[in-house]
Design an enzyme around this catalytic site. Structure first.
Site, PDB file in Angstrom:
ATOM      1  N   SER A 131      -1.316   4.413   3.969  1.00  0.00           N
ATOM      2  CA  SER A 131      -1.715   3.008   4.087  1.00  0.00           C
ATOM      3  C   SER A 131      -0.488   2.127   3.907  1.00  0.00           C
ATOM      4  O   SER A 131       0.616   2.613   3.614  1.00  0.00           O
ATOM      5  CB  SER A 131      -2.756   2.666   3.026  1.00  0.00           C
ATOM      6  OG  SER A 131      -2.121   2.621   1.757  1.00  0.00           O
ATOM      7  N   LYS A 132      -0.717   0.829   4.065  1.00  0.00           N
ATOM      8  CA  LYS A 132       0.372  -0.156   3.960  1.00  0.00           C
ATOM      9  C   LYS A 132       1.178   0.009   2.676  1.00  0.00           C
ATOM     10  O   LYS A 132       2.353  -0.310   2.635  1.00  0.00           O
ATOM     11  CB  LYS A 132      -0.231  -1.563   3.968  1.00  0.00           C
ATOM     12  CG  LYS A 132      -0.427  -2.119   5.341  1.00  0.00           C
ATOM     13  CD  LYS A 132      -0.817  -3.580   5.249  1.00  0.00           C
ATOM     14  CE  LYS A 132      -1.393  -4.030   6.576  1.00  0.00           C
ATOM     15  NZ  LYS A 132      -2.229  -5.190   6.482  1.00  0.00           N
ATOM     16  N   ARG A 133       0.485   0.460   1.651  1.00  0.00           N
ATOM     17  CA  ARG A 133       1.142   0.666   0.365  1.00  0.00           C
ATOM     18  C   ARG A 133       2.345   1.606   0.504  1.00  0.00           C
ATOM     19  O   ARG A 133       3.296   1.537  -0.253  1.00  0.00           O
ATOM     20  CB  ARG A 133       0.101   1.298  -0.567  1.00  0.00           C
ATOM     21  CG  ARG A 133       0.231   1.012  -2.013  1.00  0.00           C
ATOM     22  CD  ARG A 133      -1.080   1.324  -2.718  1.00  0.00           C
ATOM     23  NE  ARG A 133      -1.719   2.564  -2.319  1.00  0.00           N
ATOM     24  CZ  ARG A 133      -1.292   3.776  -2.638  1.00  0.00           C
ATOM     25  NH1 ARG A 133      -0.224   3.936  -3.381  1.00  0.00           N
ATOM     26  NH2 ARG A 133      -1.954   4.848  -2.225  1.00  0.00           N
ATOM     27  N   GLY A 167       4.327   1.797   3.129  1.00  0.00           N
ATOM     28  CA  GLY A 167       5.314   1.292   4.080  1.00  0.00           C
ATOM     29  C   GLY A 167       4.625   0.940   5.389  1.00  0.00           C
ATOM     30  O   GLY A 167       3.413   0.760   5.421  1.00  0.00           O
TER      31      GLY A 167
END
Ligand code: GLU
Length: 463
Positions: free
Chosen positions: A245-247, A249
């Site tokens: 996920s965005k977490r 990168g």
């Protein structure tokens, strides 16, 4: 294979194209191409509140960038509502679907009572027609939903291309709502009608959809449709083992384009997330297509590995001609507000490409040839010292007078070192900091040669 291979990717345009969706698209594309079949793009835009045109444009741009060419589409579900309504009407007529007039309050009460009895909450079939059963009286003023009449007994089994045989008891499945009170069809139903109408032979998708599959198979059977084969690919995990996920990168395909990754490298890297061909790590699109026969899909989830992607990208980057790299680097520099022509950039790419993993990194390096540099205070203090200042001045004077080429620049540096009893790194580091804005570069004579002489003299003038 007896049936013509037709695969699809069916993204929902509620955001950018996620790496996981791109990987599924790639598998579907490669499988279709391997079998000489067709690959279809379908936009699942029935979540009207969250779907945007911008997301549609992004999806199409990402497919184009990765060169996952589709033979049909994009089809939009919102343009197929009449068709879904037609199928619902047919199912109501043949008894494979029925109207249910339960109000939300009744459904809540039903679930509450089931929970109190220690049962799993499920629709209890009170509006489901059965031979000899008397249905409740239709309440006034309630718009019904339409439910699929799921088989009560037996199992739904399929041989999954990835997971092997999966079998779900029909007792686990209640009668799915296929149309809401306002008549709009629901997600699982639209997927079924589309896969049927589009004659999809193989559904390759993320295993977050595996619970939908038995329901979809039952509806397809009720419609008399030929079943596709299914392959549910495990999610891609981040380095910490959680779903990527965005977490972790960037997860949007186009962010990789922006950062200067190459589409062929992305395709090569993504294809290895959950699929393998022996120990092969680097291969062409053509090899991928010739190998991708639907076997060797991994049951266990793959992990995102940014270092490996960089390694793959660096490999593809080195394989490009300097001129074609220059075109990409020129675009990267333009994003940084720096204008540099491809002709200017071509020799520069040749000199720097070995140390860069992306065209973004190349642009970071090559900006110094076109825009002022700003050495850090720390680099200035440690390298541009009083001990080297006289040598820097002497070098500048020599550089003003020589022929401007690598050999002459190298000779001027050597003469200066000898005259001032300095070692190469002392002078070279100071020159690098002043001219390039950083202390490490490829060989200094080669780096300087590619600057206009006046730029070098101007940047050395400050000492
Ligand atoms: N629209 C679904 C998604 O974006 C894909 C559904 C499917 O492949 O069947 O996850």
């Amino acid at each position: 294979m007896t049936r013509k291979v037709r695969t699809r990717i069916a993204p929902s345009p509620t955001g950018f194209l996620h790496l996981g969706t791109a990987r599924t698209a790639l598998f579907s594309w490669a499988f279709a191409r391997h079998h000489g079949g067709e690959f279809i793009l379908r936009i699942e835009d029935t979540d009207v509140a969250r779907s945007t045109q911008e997301a549609v444009d992004q999806i199409i741009a990402a497919m184009k960038w990765l060169r996952l060419d589709y033979d049909e589409g994009p089809f939009f579900q919102m343009q197929r509502l009449a068709r879904y309504r037609e199928v619902i009407a047919k199912m109501l007529a043949d008894g494979s679907a029925y109207r249910c007039y339960c109000t939300p309050q009744e459904l809540d009460a039903m679930r509450e009572a089931q929970r109190a009895r220690g049962e799993k909450p499920r629709y209890d079939g009170r509006w489901r027609p059965e031979p000899g059963k008397t249905l409740p009286a239709v309440p006034p003023g309630v718009e019904p939903v339409v439910r699929f009449r799921n088989p009560l007994d037996g199992d739904v089994s399929w041989h999954d291309m990835v997971k092997g045989t999966i079998s779900i008891s029909n007792r686990e499945l209640d009668d799915l709502i296929i149309a809401r009170p306002d008549g709009t069809p629901t997600y699982n139903f639209c997927v079924v009608v589309d896969d049927w109408d589009m004659q999809i032979s193989h559904v390759i998708r993320g295993d977050d959809h595996v619970n939908n599959t038995p329901r979809q198979i039952n509806i397809l059977r009720a419609l008399g449709a030929e079943l596709p084969e299914y392959g549910h690919v495990p999610m891609i995990l981040g380095p910490d083992g959680d779903k990527l996920s965005k977490r972790h990168g960037a997860v949007s395909v186009m962010q990789y384009e922006e950062a200067g990754y190459l589409p062929d490298a992305m395709v090569n890297y993504l294809s290895r997330l959950g699929w393998s061909h022996g120990d092969d790590e680097l291969f062409t699109r053509e090899q991928l297509v010739s190998w991708f026969d639907g076997h060797h899909l991994a049951k266990s989830p793959a992990q995102w590995d940014a270092a490996k992607l960089n390694w793959v990208n660096a490999h593809y980057l080195k394989g490009m001609t300097d001129a074609s790299l220059a075109a990409l680097v020129s675009a990267q520099l333009a994003r940084r507000g720096i204008v540099a022509s491809e002709a200017q950039l071509t020799p520069l790419c040749g000199l720097f490409k070995d140390r860069c993993a992306t065209t973004g990194e190349l642009a970071d390096w090559l900006g110094m040839y076109f825009a002022d540099v700003a050495p850090s205070e720390q680099d200035l203090a440690s390298h541009v010292t009083d001990a080297v200042r006289p040598a820097l001045r002497a070098l500048r004077d020599k550089l003003a007078a020589i022929e401007w080429n690598k050999a002459a620049i190298g000779a001027a540096i050597k003469e200066t070192l000898a005259a001032h009893s300095l070692k190469m790194p002392q002078l070279a580091h100071a020159v690098r900091v002043l001219v390039c804005g950083r202390a490490q570069t490829p060989s200094i004579d080669a780096v300087l040669e590619l600057f206009p002489r006046d730029t070098v003299l101007a940047r050395l003038r400050s000492v």
